[in-house]
Design an enzyme around this catalytic site. Sequence first.
Site, PDB file in Angstrom:
ATOM      1  N   LYS A 196     -29.075  34.961  -7.933  1.00  0.00           N
ATOM      2  CA  LYS A 196     -30.848  34.407  -7.534  1.00  0.00           C
ATOM      3  C   LYS A 196     -30.764  36.282  -7.063  1.00  0.00           C
ATOM      4  CE  LYS A 196     -31.072  30.017  -8.161  1.00  0.00           C
ATOM      5  NZ  LYS A 196     -29.928  29.398  -8.244  1.00  0.00           N
ATOM      6  N   LYS A 229     -26.660  33.507 -24.091  1.00  0.00           N
ATOM      7  CA  LYS A 229     -26.003  32.189 -23.654  1.00  0.00           C
ATOM      8  C   LYS A 229     -27.835  31.550 -23.797  1.00  0.00           C
ATOM      9  CE  LYS A 229     -24.587  28.868 -20.095  1.00  0.00           C
ATOM     10  NZ  LYS A 229     -24.893  28.791 -18.936  1.00  0.00           N
ATOM     11  N   LYS A 248     -33.419  28.984 -19.290  1.00  0.00           N
ATOM     12  CA  LYS A 248     -34.570  29.740 -19.495  1.00  0.00           C
ATOM     13  C   LYS A 248     -35.185  30.585 -18.431  1.00  0.00           C
ATOM     14  CE  LYS A 248     -35.486  25.262 -16.896  1.00  0.00           C
ATOM     15  NZ  LYS A 248     -34.009  24.433 -18.171  1.00  0.00           N
TER      16      LYS A 248
END
Length: 333
Positions: A122, A201, A204
Amino acid sequence: MSTSASTLTSPRKRILSGVQPSGKLHLGNYFGAIRQHIDLQDTGECFYFIADYHAMTTLQDPQVLRENVQDVALDYLALGLDPQKASFFRQSDVPEVTELTWFLSTIAGMGLLERAHSYKDKVARGITPSVGLFTYPILMAADILAYRSHLVPVGQDQIQHLEMTRDMAGSFNSTYKVDLFPLPEARLDVAAVVPGVDGKKMSKSYGNTIDIFAEGKPLKKVIMSIVTDSTPLEAPKNPANCNVFALYSLVASPAEKEELAAKYQAGGMGYGTAKTLLLEKLEYFFAQARARRKELVNNLDYVEKVLQQGASKARAEAQQTMDLARRAVGLRR
Protein backbone atom coordinates in the site's frame (compact mmCIF):
# COMPACT_ATOMS: atom_id res chain seq x y z
CA MET A 1 -2.53 -23.81 32.02
CA SER A 2 -6.05 -22.36 32.18
CA THR A 3 -8.90 -24.74 31.40
CA SER A 4 -11.72 -22.19 31.37
CA ALA A 5 -11.10 -21.17 27.75
CA SER A 6 -11.42 -24.69 26.40
CA THR A 7 -14.58 -25.18 28.46
CA LEU A 8 -16.20 -22.29 26.58
CA THR A 9 -14.98 -23.34 23.14
CA SER A 10 -17.70 -24.70 20.88
CA PRO A 11 -17.35 -28.39 19.90
CA ARG A 12 -18.00 -27.34 16.29
CA LYS A 13 -15.27 -25.74 14.24
CA ARG A 14 -15.52 -21.98 14.37
CA ILE A 15 -15.09 -20.33 10.99
CA LEU A 16 -14.34 -16.61 10.74
CA SER A 17 -14.08 -14.31 7.75
CA GLY A 18 -14.62 -10.65 6.96
CA VAL A 19 -15.13 -8.48 3.92
CA GLN A 20 -14.12 -4.85 3.58
CA PRO A 21 -16.83 -2.41 2.49
CA SER A 22 -14.46 -0.62 0.15
CA GLY A 23 -16.71 -0.53 -2.91
CA LYS A 24 -19.09 -2.57 -5.04
CA LEU A 25 -18.49 -6.31 -4.72
CA HIS A 26 -17.44 -7.87 -8.02
CA LEU A 27 -17.04 -11.28 -9.66
CA GLY A 28 -13.56 -11.65 -8.17
CA ASN A 29 -15.05 -11.24 -4.69
CA TYR A 30 -17.79 -13.74 -5.42
CA PHE A 31 -15.75 -16.55 -6.95
CA GLY A 32 -12.73 -15.87 -4.75
CA ALA A 33 -14.48 -15.68 -1.38
CA ILE A 34 -18.24 -15.15 -1.08
CA ARG A 35 -19.23 -18.42 -2.72
CA GLN A 36 -16.96 -20.33 -0.33
CA HIS A 37 -18.39 -18.45 2.66
CA ILE A 38 -21.92 -19.45 1.66
CA ASP A 39 -20.88 -23.09 1.14
CA LEU A 40 -19.26 -23.23 4.59
CA GLN A 41 -22.47 -22.34 6.43
CA ASP A 42 -23.37 -26.00 6.87
CA THR A 43 -19.92 -27.16 7.96
CA GLY A 44 -19.29 -25.24 11.17
CA GLU A 45 -20.15 -22.31 13.40
CA CYS A 46 -19.65 -19.34 11.11
CA PHE A 47 -18.94 -15.71 12.02
CA TYR A 48 -18.90 -13.35 9.02
CA PHE A 49 -18.39 -9.62 9.54
CA ILE A 50 -18.35 -6.44 7.51
CA ALA A 51 -14.94 -4.94 8.26
CA ASP A 52 -15.89 -1.27 8.65
CA TYR A 53 -13.04 -0.57 11.12
CA HIS A 54 -10.56 -1.86 8.55
CA ALA A 55 -12.09 0.25 5.80
CA MET A 56 -11.31 3.41 7.78
CA THR A 57 -7.62 3.03 6.91
CA THR A 58 -8.36 3.98 3.29
CA LEU A 59 -11.94 5.31 3.22
CA GLN A 60 -12.69 8.50 5.11
CA ASP A 61 -15.99 9.63 3.63
CA PRO A 62 -18.66 8.77 6.24
CA GLN A 63 -21.58 8.71 3.81
CA VAL A 64 -19.76 6.43 1.38
CA LEU A 65 -18.74 4.12 4.23
CA ARG A 66 -22.35 3.83 5.43
CA GLU A 67 -23.56 3.10 1.90
CA ASN A 68 -20.83 0.54 1.29
CA VAL A 69 -21.62 -1.31 4.52
CA GLN A 70 -25.28 -1.49 3.55
CA ASP A 71 -24.39 -2.70 0.05
CA VAL A 72 -22.22 -5.52 1.42
CA ALA A 73 -25.02 -6.60 3.75
CA LEU A 74 -27.53 -6.61 0.89
CA ASP A 75 -25.14 -8.50 -1.39
CA TYR A 76 -24.33 -11.28 1.07
CA LEU A 77 -27.95 -11.85 2.04
CA ALA A 78 -29.05 -11.82 -1.59
CA LEU A 79 -26.33 -14.30 -2.55
CA GLY A 80 -27.44 -16.85 0.00
CA LEU A 81 -26.03 -16.09 3.43
CA ASP A 82 -28.50 -17.56 5.92
CA PRO A 83 -28.64 -15.67 9.24
CA GLN A 84 -30.03 -18.83 10.85
CA LYS A 85 -26.79 -20.63 10.00
CA ALA A 86 -24.15 -17.88 10.26
CA SER A 87 -23.65 -14.86 12.49
CA PHE A 88 -23.46 -11.85 10.16
CA PHE A 89 -22.59 -8.49 11.66
CA ARG A 90 -20.74 -5.19 11.48
CA GLN A 91 -17.25 -5.29 12.96
CA SER A 92 -17.88 -2.00 14.77
CA ASP A 93 -20.83 -3.51 16.66
CA VAL A 94 -18.39 -5.65 18.66
CA PRO A 95 -16.19 -3.08 20.49
CA GLU A 96 -14.44 -5.85 22.42
CA VAL A 97 -12.42 -6.40 19.24
CA THR A 98 -10.70 -3.03 19.69
CA GLU A 99 -9.94 -3.82 23.33
CA LEU A 100 -8.37 -7.11 22.30
CA THR A 101 -6.40 -5.21 19.65
CA TRP A 102 -4.73 -3.24 22.46
CA PHE A 103 -3.99 -6.40 24.43
CA LEU A 104 -2.34 -7.96 21.38
CA SER A 105 -0.42 -4.77 20.57
CA THR A 106 1.42 -5.10 23.88
CA ILE A 107 2.87 -8.47 22.88
CA ALA A 108 3.25 -8.01 19.09
CA GLY A 109 6.78 -7.19 17.94
CA MET A 110 7.53 -4.18 15.75
CA GLY A 111 9.57 -6.41 13.46
CA LEU A 112 6.55 -8.62 12.88
CA LEU A 113 4.47 -5.67 11.67
CA GLU A 114 7.29 -4.18 9.61
CA ARG A 115 7.44 -7.39 7.57
CA ALA A 116 3.77 -7.16 6.52
CA HIS A 117 3.52 -7.38 2.73
CA SER A 118 0.16 -5.61 2.64
CA TYR A 119 1.55 -2.54 4.41
CA LYS A 120 4.55 -2.38 2.12
CA ASP A 121 2.40 -2.78 -0.98
CA LYS A 122 0.00 0.00 0.00
CA VAL A 123 2.84 2.39 0.79
CA ALA A 124 4.44 1.51 -2.56
CA ARG A 125 1.17 2.44 -4.28
CA GLY A 126 1.34 5.90 -2.73
CA ILE A 127 -1.06 5.50 0.20
CA THR A 128 0.04 7.74 3.07
CA PRO A 129 0.92 5.37 5.92
CA SER A 130 -1.08 5.85 9.11
CA VAL A 131 -0.67 4.10 12.43
CA GLY A 132 -3.92 2.28 11.66
CA LEU A 133 -2.56 0.98 8.38
CA PHE A 134 0.64 -0.16 10.10
CA THR A 135 -1.22 -1.95 12.92
CA TYR A 136 -3.84 -3.43 10.57
CA PRO A 137 -2.56 -7.01 11.19
CA ILE A 138 -3.19 -6.63 14.93
CA LEU A 139 -6.81 -5.63 14.37
CA MET A 140 -7.15 -8.54 11.95
CA ALA A 141 -5.73 -10.88 14.60
CA ALA A 142 -8.22 -9.52 17.14
CA ASP A 143 -11.08 -10.16 14.67
CA ILE A 144 -10.06 -13.80 14.51
CA LEU A 145 -9.11 -14.40 18.13
CA ALA A 146 -12.07 -12.57 19.72
CA TYR A 147 -14.24 -15.56 18.79
CA ARG A 148 -11.47 -18.11 19.37
CA SER A 149 -11.81 -19.15 15.72
CA HIS A 150 -10.36 -22.38 14.38
CA LEU A 151 -10.61 -21.91 10.63
CA VAL A 152 -10.17 -18.80 8.48
CA PRO A 153 -10.94 -18.93 4.74
CA VAL A 154 -8.28 -16.78 3.09
CA GLY A 155 -6.72 -16.12 -0.26
CA GLN A 156 -3.03 -16.69 -0.83
CA ASP A 157 -2.38 -12.96 -0.30
CA GLN A 158 -3.76 -13.17 3.26
CA ILE A 159 -1.69 -16.14 4.42
CA GLN A 160 0.95 -13.91 5.99
CA HIS A 161 -1.66 -12.08 8.08
CA LEU A 162 -2.96 -15.41 9.39
CA GLU A 163 0.57 -16.49 10.26
CA MET A 164 0.98 -13.22 12.17
CA THR A 165 -2.28 -13.96 14.00
CA ARG A 166 -0.96 -17.37 15.02
CA ASP A 167 2.25 -15.70 16.21
CA MET A 168 0.31 -13.23 18.37
CA ALA A 169 -1.99 -15.93 19.75
CA GLY A 170 1.00 -18.08 20.69
CA SER A 171 2.84 -15.12 22.23
CA PHE A 172 -0.17 -14.20 24.37
CA ASN A 173 -0.69 -17.77 25.54
CA SER A 174 3.01 -18.14 26.33
CA THR A 175 3.44 -14.74 28.02
CA TYR A 176 0.48 -15.21 30.34
CA LYS A 177 0.75 -19.00 30.67
CA VAL A 178 -2.78 -19.68 29.51
CA ASP A 179 -4.42 -21.77 26.82
CA LEU A 180 -6.85 -19.06 25.78
CA PHE A 181 -6.44 -18.74 22.03
CA PRO A 182 -6.47 -21.64 19.58
CA LEU A 183 -3.97 -21.25 16.75
CA PRO A 184 -6.26 -20.68 13.75
CA GLU A 185 -5.70 -22.58 10.55
CA ALA A 186 -6.04 -21.19 7.04
CA ARG A 187 -8.62 -22.68 4.73
CA LEU A 188 -7.19 -22.22 1.27
CA ASP A 189 -9.69 -22.86 -1.49
CA VAL A 190 -8.66 -23.60 -5.01
CA ALA A 191 -9.68 -20.06 -5.87
CA ALA A 192 -11.05 -19.43 -9.30
CA VAL A 193 -8.84 -17.26 -11.46
CA VAL A 194 -11.02 -14.25 -12.21
CA PRO A 195 -9.54 -11.92 -14.83
CA GLY A 196 -10.64 -8.33 -15.01
CA VAL A 197 -11.77 -6.69 -18.22
CA ASP A 198 -8.10 -5.87 -18.97
CA GLY A 199 -6.83 -9.40 -18.33
CA LYS A 200 -5.15 -8.61 -15.01
CA LYS A 201 -6.52 -10.06 -11.77
CA MET A 202 -9.93 -8.52 -11.13
CA SER A 203 -9.48 -5.88 -8.44
CA LYS A 204 -11.03 -2.56 -7.45
CA SER A 205 -7.53 -1.11 -7.23
CA TYR A 206 -7.06 -1.81 -10.96
CA GLY A 207 -10.46 -0.43 -11.95
CA ASN A 208 -11.13 -3.55 -14.05
CA THR A 209 -14.08 -5.12 -12.24
CA ILE A 210 -17.48 -6.47 -13.21
CA ASP A 211 -19.99 -5.83 -10.43
CA ILE A 212 -21.94 -8.87 -9.25
CA PHE A 213 -25.28 -7.11 -9.52
CA ALA A 214 -24.68 -5.06 -12.65
CA GLU A 215 -27.40 -5.57 -15.25
CA GLY A 216 -28.81 -4.16 -18.45
CA LYS A 217 -26.87 -1.52 -20.36
CA PRO A 218 -24.18 -0.95 -17.68
CA LEU A 219 -23.37 -4.68 -17.65
CA LYS A 220 -23.37 -4.88 -21.45
CA LYS A 221 -21.02 -1.90 -21.66
CA VAL A 222 -18.44 -3.43 -19.34
CA ILE A 223 -18.69 -6.89 -20.97
CA MET A 224 -18.13 -5.41 -24.41
CA SER A 225 -15.04 -3.60 -23.10
CA ILE A 226 -13.23 -6.86 -22.22
CA VAL A 227 -9.82 -6.88 -23.88
CA THR A 228 -9.29 -9.55 -26.55
CA ASP A 229 -6.58 -10.17 -29.14
CA SER A 230 -6.76 -9.29 -32.84
CA THR A 231 -7.36 -12.77 -34.25
CA PRO A 232 -9.62 -12.42 -37.34
CA LEU A 233 -13.22 -13.60 -37.10
CA GLU A 234 -12.71 -16.51 -39.51
CA ALA A 235 -9.56 -17.84 -37.82
CA PRO A 236 -9.51 -20.50 -35.05
CA LYS A 237 -8.96 -19.11 -31.57
CA ASN A 238 -7.44 -20.51 -28.39
CA PRO A 239 -10.02 -20.41 -25.57
CA ALA A 240 -7.28 -20.90 -22.97
CA ASN A 241 -5.85 -17.48 -23.83
CA CYS A 242 -9.14 -15.56 -23.86
CA ASN A 243 -10.42 -13.40 -20.98
CA VAL A 244 -13.99 -13.75 -22.24
CA PHE A 245 -13.81 -17.54 -22.18
CA ALA A 246 -12.22 -17.54 -18.70
CA LEU A 247 -15.12 -15.50 -17.33
CA TYR A 248 -17.68 -17.60 -19.22
CA SER A 249 -16.20 -20.74 -17.67
CA LEU A 250 -17.06 -19.47 -14.19
CA VAL A 251 -20.79 -19.33 -14.87
CA ALA A 252 -21.35 -22.01 -17.53
CA SER A 253 -21.93 -25.74 -17.21
CA PRO A 254 -19.18 -28.16 -18.36
CA ALA A 255 -21.20 -28.93 -21.49
CA GLU A 256 -21.63 -25.23 -22.30
CA LYS A 257 -17.90 -24.65 -21.83
CA GLU A 258 -17.06 -27.52 -24.18
CA GLU A 259 -19.50 -26.23 -26.78
CA LEU A 260 -18.05 -22.70 -26.72
CA ALA A 261 -14.47 -24.03 -26.77
CA ALA A 262 -15.31 -26.01 -29.90
CA LYS A 263 -16.66 -22.86 -31.58
CA TYR A 264 -13.45 -21.01 -30.71
CA GLN A 265 -11.29 -23.74 -32.20
CA ALA A 266 -13.40 -24.15 -35.34
CA GLY A 267 -13.09 -20.50 -36.38
CA GLY A 268 -15.83 -18.39 -37.89
CA MET A 269 -16.91 -16.87 -34.57
CA GLY A 270 -15.90 -13.41 -33.43
CA TYR A 271 -15.22 -12.27 -29.90
CA GLY A 272 -18.34 -10.13 -30.03
CA THR A 273 -20.44 -13.29 -30.17
CA ALA A 274 -18.54 -14.76 -27.21
CA LYS A 275 -19.13 -11.55 -25.24
CA THR A 276 -22.85 -11.73 -25.97
CA LEU A 277 -22.95 -15.31 -24.70
CA LEU A 278 -21.10 -14.23 -21.54
CA LEU A 279 -23.56 -11.38 -21.01
CA GLU A 280 -26.50 -13.80 -21.25
CA LYS A 281 -24.92 -16.26 -18.83
CA LEU A 282 -24.13 -13.58 -16.24
CA GLU A 283 -27.68 -12.23 -16.43
CA TYR A 284 -29.01 -15.76 -15.87
CA PHE A 285 -26.47 -16.88 -13.25
CA PHE A 286 -27.27 -14.05 -10.82
CA ALA A 287 -30.97 -13.63 -11.74
CA GLN A 288 -32.39 -15.08 -8.51
CA ALA A 289 -29.90 -13.23 -6.32
CA ARG A 290 -30.61 -10.01 -8.20
CA ALA A 291 -34.36 -10.39 -7.58
CA ARG A 292 -33.73 -11.19 -3.92
CA ARG A 293 -31.54 -8.11 -3.54
CA LYS A 294 -34.27 -5.88 -4.95
CA GLU A 295 -36.66 -7.30 -2.35
CA LEU A 296 -34.14 -6.63 0.42
CA VAL A 297 -33.65 -3.01 -0.68
CA ASN A 298 -37.33 -2.53 0.13
CA ASN A 299 -36.92 -4.20 3.52
CA LEU A 300 -33.90 -2.53 5.08
CA ASP A 301 -35.37 -2.97 8.56
CA TYR A 302 -34.94 -6.72 8.11
CA VAL A 303 -31.34 -6.27 6.97
CA GLU A 304 -30.59 -4.15 10.05
CA LYS A 305 -32.27 -6.73 12.29
CA VAL A 306 -30.04 -9.47 10.82
CA LEU A 307 -26.91 -7.42 11.51
CA GLN A 308 -27.97 -6.60 15.06
CA GLN A 309 -28.86 -10.20 15.87
CA GLY A 310 -25.57 -11.39 14.42
CA ALA A 311 -23.69 -8.77 16.45
CA SER A 312 -25.49 -9.83 19.61
CA LYS A 313 -24.31 -13.43 19.22
CA ALA A 314 -20.81 -12.41 18.17
CA ARG A 315 -20.48 -9.92 21.02
CA ALA A 316 -21.54 -12.51 23.58
CA GLU A 317 -18.66 -14.70 22.42
CA ALA A 318 -16.22 -11.78 22.37
CA GLN A 319 -17.25 -10.77 25.88
CA GLN A 320 -16.46 -14.27 27.14
CA THR A 321 -13.08 -14.09 25.45
CA MET A 322 -12.30 -10.69 26.95
CA ASP A 323 -13.35 -11.78 30.43
CA LEU A 324 -10.77 -14.57 30.20
CA ALA A 325 -8.18 -12.25 28.66
CA ARG A 326 -8.61 -9.61 31.38
CA ARG A 327 -8.13 -12.26 34.04
CA ALA A 328 -5.09 -13.62 32.24
CA VAL A 329 -3.30 -10.24 32.16
CA GLY A 330 -4.23 -9.31 35.73
CA LEU A 331 -7.00 -6.74 35.14
CA ARG A 332 -9.60 -8.96 36.81
CA ARG A 333 -9.48 -11.63 39.49
